[in-house]
Design a protein around this motif. Structure first.
Motif, PDB file in Angstrom:
ATOM      1  N   PRO A   1       0.845  -1.222   0.000  1.00 22.66           N
ATOM      2  CA  PRO A   1       0.000   0.000   0.000  1.00 22.66           C
ATOM      3  C   PRO A   1       0.872   1.261   0.000  1.00 22.66           C
ATOM      4  O   PRO A   1       1.876   1.312   0.709  1.00 22.66           O
ATOM      5  N   SER A   2       0.536   2.334  -0.834  1.00 27.38           N
ATOM      6  CA  SER A   2       1.305   3.589  -0.928  1.00 27.38           C
ATOM      7  C   SER A   2       1.107   4.420   0.332  1.00 27.38           C
ATOM      8  O   SER A   2       0.102   4.296   1.036  1.00 27.38           O
ATOM      9  N   GLU A   3       2.138   5.371   0.635  1.00 28.39           N
ATOM     10  CA  GLU A   3       2.069   6.224   1.828  1.00 28.39           C
ATOM     11  C   GLU A   3       0.988   7.280   1.651  1.00 28.39           C
ATOM     12  O   GLU A   3       0.876   7.898   0.584  1.00 28.39           O
ATOM     13  N   THR A   4       0.266   7.519   2.700  1.00 29.02           N
ATOM     14  CA  THR A   4      -0.756   8.566   2.668  1.00 29.02           C
ATOM     15  C   THR A   4      -0.142   9.944   2.912  1.00 29.02           C
ATOM     16  O   THR A   4       1.038  10.070   3.261  1.00 29.02           O
ATOM     17  N   ARG A   5      -0.928  11.010   2.765  1.00 23.97           N
ATOM     18  CA  ARG A   5      -0.448  12.379   2.962  1.00 23.97           C
ATOM     19  C   ARG A   5      -0.025  12.612   4.405  1.00 23.97           C
ATOM     20  O   ARG A   5       0.981  13.265   4.665  1.00 23.97           O
ATOM     21  N   ARG A   6      -0.763  12.022   5.352  1.00 21.11           N
ATOM     22  CA  ARG A   6      -0.407  12.200   6.753  1.00 21.11           C
ATOM     23  C   ARG A   6       0.915  11.538   7.077  1.00 21.11           C
ATOM     24  O   ARG A   6       1.713  12.066   7.866  1.00 21.11           O
ATOM     25  N   VAL A   7       1.134  10.344   6.451  1.00 21.82           N
ATOM     26  CA  VAL A   7       2.417   9.668   6.693  1.00 21.82           C
ATOM     27  C   VAL A   7       3.560  10.491   6.155  1.00 21.82           C
ATOM     28  O   VAL A   7       4.599  10.669   6.810  1.00 21.82           O
ATOM     29  N   ARG A   8       3.383  11.031   4.925  1.00 18.67           N
ATOM     30  CA  ARG A   8       4.460  11.848   4.361  1.00 18.67           C
ATOM     31  C   ARG A   8       4.695  13.110   5.194  1.00 18.67           C
ATOM     32  O   ARG A   8       5.832  13.527   5.409  1.00 18.67           O
ATOM     33  N   GLN A   9       3.623  13.762   5.681  1.00 19.23           N
ATOM     34  CA  GLN A   9       3.761  14.975   6.486  1.00 19.23           C
ATOM     35  C   GLN A   9       4.485  14.685   7.794  1.00 19.23           C
ATOM     36  O   GLN A   9       5.382  15.435   8.207  1.00 19.23           O
ATOM     37  N   LEU A  10       4.106  13.573   8.446  1.00 22.74           N
ATOM     38  CA  LEU A  10       4.755  13.219   9.699  1.00 22.74           C
ATOM     39  C   LEU A  10       6.213  12.859   9.476  1.00 22.74           C
ATOM     40  O   LEU A  10       7.091  13.207  10.282  1.00 22.74           O
ATOM     41  N   ARG A  11       6.504  12.152   8.358  1.00 18.89           N
ATOM     42  CA  ARG A  11       7.886  11.796   8.065  1.00 18.89           C
ATOM     43  C   ARG A  11       8.726  13.074   7.855  1.00 18.89           C
ATOM     44  O   ARG A  11       9.863  13.175   8.307  1.00 18.89           O
ATOM     45  N   ALA A  12       8.140  14.103   7.172  1.00 24.60           N
ATOM     46  CA  ALA A  12       8.854  15.366   6.954  1.00 24.60           C
ATOM     47  C   ALA A  12       9.070  16.105   8.269  1.00 24.60           C
ATOM     48  O   ALA A  12      10.138  16.690   8.504  1.00 24.60           O
ATOM     49  N   GLU A  13       8.066  16.074   9.177  1.00 23.88           N
ATOM     50  CA  GLU A  13       8.227  16.740  10.464  1.00 23.88           C
ATOM     51  C   GLU A  13       9.321  16.083  11.295  1.00 23.88           C
ATOM     52  O   GLU A  13      10.108  16.763  11.963  1.00 23.88           O
TER      53      GLU A  13
END
Length: 310
Positions: free
Chosen positions: A41-53
């Motif tokens: 399954p691809s990363e969601t927007r929240r996962v990408r945002q949290l990873r960037a934070e």
């Protein structure tokens, strides 16, 4: 008791059939599409945002212990430092004797110009009063009425000649103190004041008015004040001590000449008589006051000493 039956040995035909079956099986397997691995399954927007934070937090934690940015000057600090450095240089320049002498000469020239302009306007103010006195009820536009307008101008021009000459010579450290010239100057001023005030004095005017009297003598009073104050102001400027100006006052490769020494000695005697120099000035004091070379100042000092011993 059981009896095992021996396995018959394969015949060449059996081997051939087995090979054909194996080839068919491999061909069927090759013709089938390859099976795909299970999809991730691809990363969601929240996962990408949290990873960037999280990545940003790690970067900030690594950089916040570095104090290098705190040691740099901000634009405001650099502007203040530049202004302070400029103010310090201007203050040092203002203490330089040459700069102080230039400032004094500039201010003296400005004051003399303002004084002469004010004197001219004050004398022009009194022109109407002098004309009324000189016309003596002559009809308008008659020869006597017209020539009455010329009384104040030629009187003022004569007064300006005397005042201008005294002002100019005072700026050259050689003020004119001749009593006859001073009496002429005061005579012109007295005539101007008298002609302006006479028609409005008590017992002379038909109806005395103090305000009219003050209004008509205002110009002459200002002229008297300027003529009295200007020589005093110029004498004060002449006595200013700006410090040693050796680079501007010494003559190169020449010694003091006899004529120069005589002129400087006469100037020193006049300054002694006016109280601007002590009775027995030192060579250093003479050099600073007369703006001459030290050798010439010593010669003037010796000449003054010889003159007192005679």
């Amino acid at each position: 008791m059981s009896v095992t039956t021996p396995t018959p040995e394969p015949t060449p035909d059996d081997v051939s059939r087995g090979l054909v079956a194996l080839e068919r099986h491999l061909a069927e397997q090759a013709s089938r599409p390859a099976s795909r691995p299970p999809a991730i399954p691809s990363e969601t927007r929240r996962v990408r945002q949290l990873r960037a934070e999280v990545a940003e937090a790690h970067a900030l934690a690594d950089l916040q212990d570095d104090d290098t940015p705190l040691t740099l000057d901000t634009p405001k600090v650099r502007k203040r430092r530049k202004a302070a450095h400029e103010a310090a240089r201007l203050h040092a320049l203002a203490q330089d004797p040459a700069m102080r002498a230039w400032q004094a000469a500039r201010m003296r020239r400005l004051l003399v110009t303002m004084a002469l302009i004010s004197l001219t306007l004050a004398l022009a103010w009194s022109t109407a009063g002098v004309q009324a006195f000189a016309a003596d009820d002559a009809p308008a536009w008659s020869p006597a009425w017209i020539f009455a307008w010329l009384v104040e101008p030629f009187l003022s021009l004569a007064l300006l000649v005397v005042v201008g000459a005294r002002a100019y010579t005072a700026t050259r450290n050689q003020p004119i103190t001749a009593p006859a010239l001073i009496r002429i100057e005061w005579l012109f001023l007295a005539l101007t004041v008298g002609m302006n005030a006479w028609p409005y004095l008590p017992l002379v005017a038909e109806e005395f008015s103090f305000s009219r009297l003050v209004l008509h003598v205002l110009g002459p009073i200002v002229a008297v004040a300027i003529v009295t104050a200007l020589p005093i102001i110029l004498a004060a400027f002449t006595g200013l001590d700006h410090g040693p100006l050796t680079g501007l006052t010494y003559r190169a490769n020449t010694g003091p000449q006899g004529a120069d020494i005589a002129t400087l000695t006469d100037r020193a005697r006049r300054l002694i008589d006016n109280g601007e120099l002590p009775a027995a000035p030192s060579a250093r004091r003479i050099q600073r006051t007369l703006r001459c070379a030290m050798d010439a100042a010593r010669a003037v000092r010796d000449a003054l000493t010889e003159g007192e011993s005679r």
